[in-house]
Design a protein around this motif. Structure first.
Motif, mmCIF file in Angstrom:
data_model
loop_
_atom_site.group_PDB
_atom_site.id
_atom_site.type_symbol
_atom_site.label_atom_id
_atom_site.label_comp_id
_atom_site.label_asym_id
_atom_site.label_seq_id
_atom_site.Cartn_x
_atom_site.Cartn_y
_atom_site.Cartn_z
ATOM 1 N N UNK A 1 37.934 36.149 35.837
ATOM 2 C CA UNK A 1 37.513 36.355 34.451
ATOM 3 C C UNK A 1 36.683 37.628 34.375
ATOM 4 N N UNK A 2 36.889 38.383 33.309
ATOM 5 C CA UNK A 2 36.121 39.610 33.170
ATOM 6 C C UNK A 2 35.253 39.584 31.931
ATOM 7 N N UNK A 3 34.059 40.092 32.094
ATOM 8 C CA UNK A 3 33.159 40.179 30.938
ATOM 9 C C UNK A 3 33.773 41.124 29.913
ATOM 10 N N UNK A 4 33.662 40.778 28.639
ATOM 11 C CA UNK A 4 34.323 41.558 27.589
ATOM 12 C C UNK A 4 33.554 42.831 27.262
ATOM 13 N N UNK A 5 33.475 43.721 28.202
ATOM 14 C CA UNK A 5 32.675 44.930 27.950
ATOM 15 C C UNK A 5 33.526 46.176 28.114
ATOM 16 N N UNK B 1 23.190 40.960 29.229
ATOM 17 C CA UNK B 1 24.276 40.246 29.899
ATOM 18 C C UNK B 1 25.624 40.793 29.428
ATOM 19 N N UNK B 2 26.459 41.265 30.341
ATOM 20 C CA UNK B 2 27.739 41.850 29.932
ATOM 21 C C UNK B 2 28.641 40.879 29.172
ATOM 22 N N UNK B 3 28.387 39.579 29.314
ATOM 23 C CA UNK B 3 29.201 38.591 28.592
ATOM 24 C C UNK B 3 28.726 38.434 27.163
#
Lengths: 485, 478
Positions: free
Chosen positions: A481-485, A142-144
């Motif tokens: 919102x953006x995944x922190x990746x 999961x990118x999150x």
């Protein structure tokens, strides 16, 4: 703002205006895949060369002023869509060397529009799973939160969009396989009404439930991508000849006076408190926007999971019979005759969950058990469908959580298949009813994992779904919102 | 010993339909092409491919159902029959199980004890499997050209009580479906295959004996052999105090015996269930009525009509109606000419002879009903004799020209003019005084000799009636 952060409609405008080129955008996504996919494992196959060729062709088309909405837009496909000349595995060893000689209808429609195909996405083997841990190409992360599952079976499709490795993707949904991963990855996913999108060229898991749908960054993209693939297809006898509306035309019509049904059977004990809170908040927002929440009942909800695991597995046991070592899979050579060749090739080619479901489905169809299991399940299915039709006499859309919890940890539920099956408890009834449902972000858990909201519509009521989802989305900023990746 | 037992036979016929394309895809159904050259993702059973029903197949099945007095289901279902075999690319065969398209029909056959009605349980549609090609060096290979070709399975009630009745039923069914144009009826190519369920029971016993299923027999002769052998085999077992076991047996045409293929215990559980890739098939009342209107006249009705309208013997009518193309030719001929008996003589005689000699079917006959009718009219109006007509017929066959042209070109017109015949008669009488004396002495059989001589002299063109009359007078010395 980077090119890889943009939506279809944003990129389409830039491409049309000549402010960027498809080749530039495609290269940006290919770079992003190269940088991030070792952490996500969303792709089974990346095809940079073909993608850049398609981008070049798209640029020519853009220059000629002949652009369709998806011309030059880099997309990726769940590895369940057969693609001409491009390996299609269904995340199974039994198809690990299968290169289809044809494109399915949905893929052909994307190519006609001049979309760019970046590659094929990881998934649960043969779409059987809720966590993407059942892939023979390794789990998707999961990118999150890399320790968490992305959901399944279209885990690659959802994680890929969340990780901004493609603008949007196509997935398939048999019991929640688009909506649940979309929810866990904080993106938008829609399962259309059964018969809305052709299944021709989609490797079958459970034919009466499978449906193709978009996974996107926002609701407008979802409307665009659905519009591109929807429609009657003479090659699929179960596709329905209902005109495809212009989903964008009504997208911004708002929700004033819209009746939103809240099924009491879906707000139960055991629902994660963060999920409950987020969904209740969503109801408040829709009320503020002019919608009218109404309690409804879907009385046969309790039977849905059992019903699903009989019907889906029964169909799967037959659909997967063709992978027998004669033409697919590594044929085991040391066999003792024909039956043993089948046994050994299938034993070697399929993973444990696939075997489990083939056995369950074979049992359900066996002589002497058919009436008690398969036929009974079909009767229950009729009741579940009727529940929804009754509810839609009172309301325009139904609102529920997508999954009882946010994304769980990798390995958390693998030891207990029944526990795993329950993560689709809110999505499965929609497939059984054959109607449409979508998931869109509506909040974050305390641990920083996305939470999805499910909207369920009348058969062929995707317009209403999208309109409701758009109003909700625009009232907040969850989709940004953006995944922190 | 056999007379102690009553024989009970039920038959399952698989008829390959003559549609141009397969039942669930657009591939050609032509027989005998390069292996796997007539395939596509659907009939190869590729992942993701889906079946789409060929409407023509439904039409053919409904036609057959109507011709055998079945009721046609307004709603029928396709089902999957699941089993593994290398010639079955999907691992299941799409067939019909519950709710077939046709049920409860019947067929009347002639037996030595008169007419008998054989019940038809059901008719359903399904796809054929591919074919395995066994090659000892290279192992076995699969040819999927035949995969997905349309079949119709016609299941009878266990109403037949001898091999002869079974054959009568099969021939009748064969004739009907070929008449309907839904099957070419070719047994050698496997377009018409038969499985027989055979059991015996002591006379008077109510419950049926245990049956054996004889598989895939491809000629009427072998079917009779196989049934006769099976009846004897079962009777032997019972006579020795044994029990017949339920099994599938394979008939070996070389030895004239059969061997067990699999027993009931080994029988497959096919796990039938409705195919979710195909929607229920709905057939409207109007559509059925339309199909009923379009049904061709069937053999029974045709024979009756020929006898009644064309006034020909029942035997002639039966021969002419045996094949639809023959009957159509005859029908067309009588409509143009009018004399039923003359026409049937010609079709069953000269036409059939010429076809046999040239190995042609009547549909390819170079002498069309129009040409033949034209010639027969010339017999009627005494332009030519029946004998000369055969000559004209052969000339038409070779040249394709009409009879008038040929008669004109070859000077075959019959001579009826007395003044032209008289000199010939005189000549022959003068040349054969001995025979004349014998004739006058009472040996009237010599009449034929004189006719022959004069005919020869006229090159066959003398009108026989005129000639006879004149000759008689002259010989009588008038």
């Amino acid at each position: 703002m980077q090119l890889t952060d943009l939506t279809i409609h944003q990129l389409h405008d830039l491409l049309r205006a000549g402010k960027t080129s498809s080749q530039e955008v495609t290269q940006a996504f290919l770079d992003r895949i190269a940088d991030t996919d070792e952490h996500v494992n969303a792709f089974i196959t990346v095809c940079p060369q073909e993608a850049l060729q398609q981008a070049e062709a798209a640029d020519a088309r853009l220059k000629a002023g002949d652009a369709a909405p998806l011309t030059g837009i880099p997309l990726a496909l769940k590895d369940i869509f057969v693609t001409e000349g491009l390996r299609t595995t269904c995340a199974s060893q039994i198809l690990n060397n299968f290169v289809p000689p044809y494109d399915g209808t949905a893929v052909a429609k994307l190519k006609e529009q001049g979309a760019v195909i970046l590659g094929k996405l990881n998934m649960d083997e043969f779409a059987m799973g809720s966590s993407n841990e059942n892939s023979s190409f390794g789990p998707v992360r999961n990118p999150w939160n890399k320790d968490c599952v992305p959901g399944g079976s279209s885990g690659g499709s959802a994680a890929c969009v969340a990780a901004r490795q493609a603008v949007a993707t196509l997935g398939t949904d048999t019991g929640g396989s688009i909506r649940q991963p979309a929810s866990h990855c904080g993106v938008v996913g829609l399962k259309p009404t059964y018969g809305r999108v052709s299944r021709y060229g989609v490797i079958a898991y459970a034919s009466s439930l499978d449906q193709v749908g978009p996974v996107t960054r926002d609701v407008e993209d979802c409307a665009m991508l659905l519009g591109a693939v929807a429609g009657y297809d003479p090659a699929d006898s179960t596709s329905v000849d209902v005109p495809v509306p212009d989903y964008l035309a009504t997208l911004k019509d708002g929700v004033k006076g819209l009746k939103v049904g809240l099924p009491k059977e879906y707000f139960i004990e055991g629902l994660d408190p963060d999920v409950k809170k987020a969904v209740e908040k969503a109801v408040d927002i829709l009320r503020e926007l002019g919608a009218e929440p109404v309690e409804v009942s879907l009385p046969h909800t309790d039977y849905a999971v059992a019903c699903y695991y009989l019907i889906a597995t029964a169909e799967a046991s037959s659909n997967l019979a063709r992978y027998d070592g004669v033409r697919y899979g590594q044929r085991v050579d040391q066999e003792q005759g024909l039956i043993d060749m089948y046994r050994q090739s299938r034993a070697a080619g399929f993973g444990p969950e696939v075997k489990r479901r083939i056995m369950l489905g074979t049992y359900a169809l066996s002589s002497g058990y058919y009436d008690a299991y398969y036929l009974k399940a079909q009767k229950v299915r009729t009741l579940i469908r009727q529940d929804f039709l009754d509810a839609f006499n009172q309301v325009d859309v139904i609102l529920t959580p997508v999954a009882p919890t946010p994304a769980f940890e990798i390995g958390e539920k693998t030891a207990n298949p029944l526990q795993m099956y329950l993560s689709d408890i809110f999505t499965i009834p929609v497939n059984l009813a054959g109607t449409c449902g979508m998931s869109l972000p509506c909040g974050m858990s305390q641990k920083g994992l996305p939470i999805g909201l499910q909207l369920i519509g009348r058969p062929f009521g995707e317009e209403t779904l999208l309109r409701t989802a758009y109003a909700f989305e625009q009232a907040g900023d969850w989709h940004q919102q953006q995944a922190p990746l | 010993m056999l007379s102690k037992y009553e024989v009970v036979i039920g038959l399952e016929v698989h008829a390959q339909l003559t549609t141009n394309t397969k039942i669930f895809c657009n591939c050609s159904t032509t027989f005998g092409n390069e292996p796997n050259s007539q395939t596509c993702p659907v009939c190869l059973g590729l992942p993701g491919a889906l079946p789409v029903l060929n409407k023509k197949v439904v039409e053919y099945a409904v036609r057959t159902g109507l011709a055998t007095e079945c009721s046609i289901a307004p709603r029928s279902l396709f089902a999957r029959k699941n089993y593994f075999y290398p010639d079955l690319p999907k691992g299941y065969q799409i067939s019909q199980f519950e709710l077939p398209i046709c049920e409860h029909g019947r067929l009347e056959i002639d037996t030595k004890d008169g007419k008998k009605t054989i019940g038809i349980t059901r008719i359903h549609m399904e796809e054929d499997a591919g074919k395995l090609l066994h090659d000892s060096d290279a192992g076995s290979r699969v040819d999927l050209n035949r995969a997905c070709t349309p079949l119709m399975e016609i299941v009878s009630e266990p109403d037949m009580s001898s091999a002869d009745e079974a054959i009568a039923y099969l021939k009748k069914l064969h004739q009907i479906i070929v008449y309907l144009g839904v099957c070419d009826g070719n047994l050698e190519e496997g377009s018409f295959r038969c499985d027989a369920n055979v059991s015996i029971r002591p006379w008077g016993q109510k419950e049926l004996g245990t049956r054996a299923e004889l598989k895939n027999i491809n000629s009427f002769r072998f079917i009779k052999q196989a049934i006769d052998y099976e009846v004897e085999r079962q009777a032997d077992i019972l006579e020795e105090g044994g029990r017949v076991v339920q099994e599938t047996r394979l008939f070996d045409t070389d030895s004239g015996t059969s061997r067990s293929m699999r027993s009931k215990e080994e029988a497959h559980d096919y796990r039938y269930f409705p195919d979710p890739d195909l929607v229920p098939l709905l057939v409207s009342e109007e559509w059925i009525e339309q199909a009923r209107l379009e049904l061709p006249e069937l053999p029974e009705a045709k024979i009756e009509r020929f006898v009644k309208e064309y006034d020909i013997p029942h035997y002639d009518a039966e021969v002419l109606a045996a094949e639809r193309t023959n009957a159509d030719y005859y029908d067309a001929l009588v409509k143009l000419h009018g004399n039923g008996k003359l026409c049937s003589n010609w079709v069953m005689g000269e036409v059939q002879r010429a076809l046999n000699e040239n190995g042609l079917k009547i549909s390819d006959c170079p002498v069309t009903p129009q040409l033949l009718a034209g010639m027969l009219k010339r017999i009627d109006d005494n332009t030519i004799s029946g004998k000369i007509a055969k000559k004209v017929f052969d000339a038409m066959w070779k040249s394709g020209k009409d009879s008038d042209t040929i008669i004109e070109e070859q000077g075959l017109k019959q001579v009826t003019d007395l003044s032209a015949i008289e000199p010939l008669v005189d000549e022959v009488i003068a040349a054969n005084p001995g025979q004349v004396a014998e004739y006058r002495g009472g040996k009237e059989k010599l009449m034929g000799f004189f006719v022959g001589q004069i005919m020869k002299a006229s090159k066959g063109k003398a009108n026989p009636a005129t000639l006879n009359e004149l000759l008689k007078k002259k010989l009588a010395g008038e």
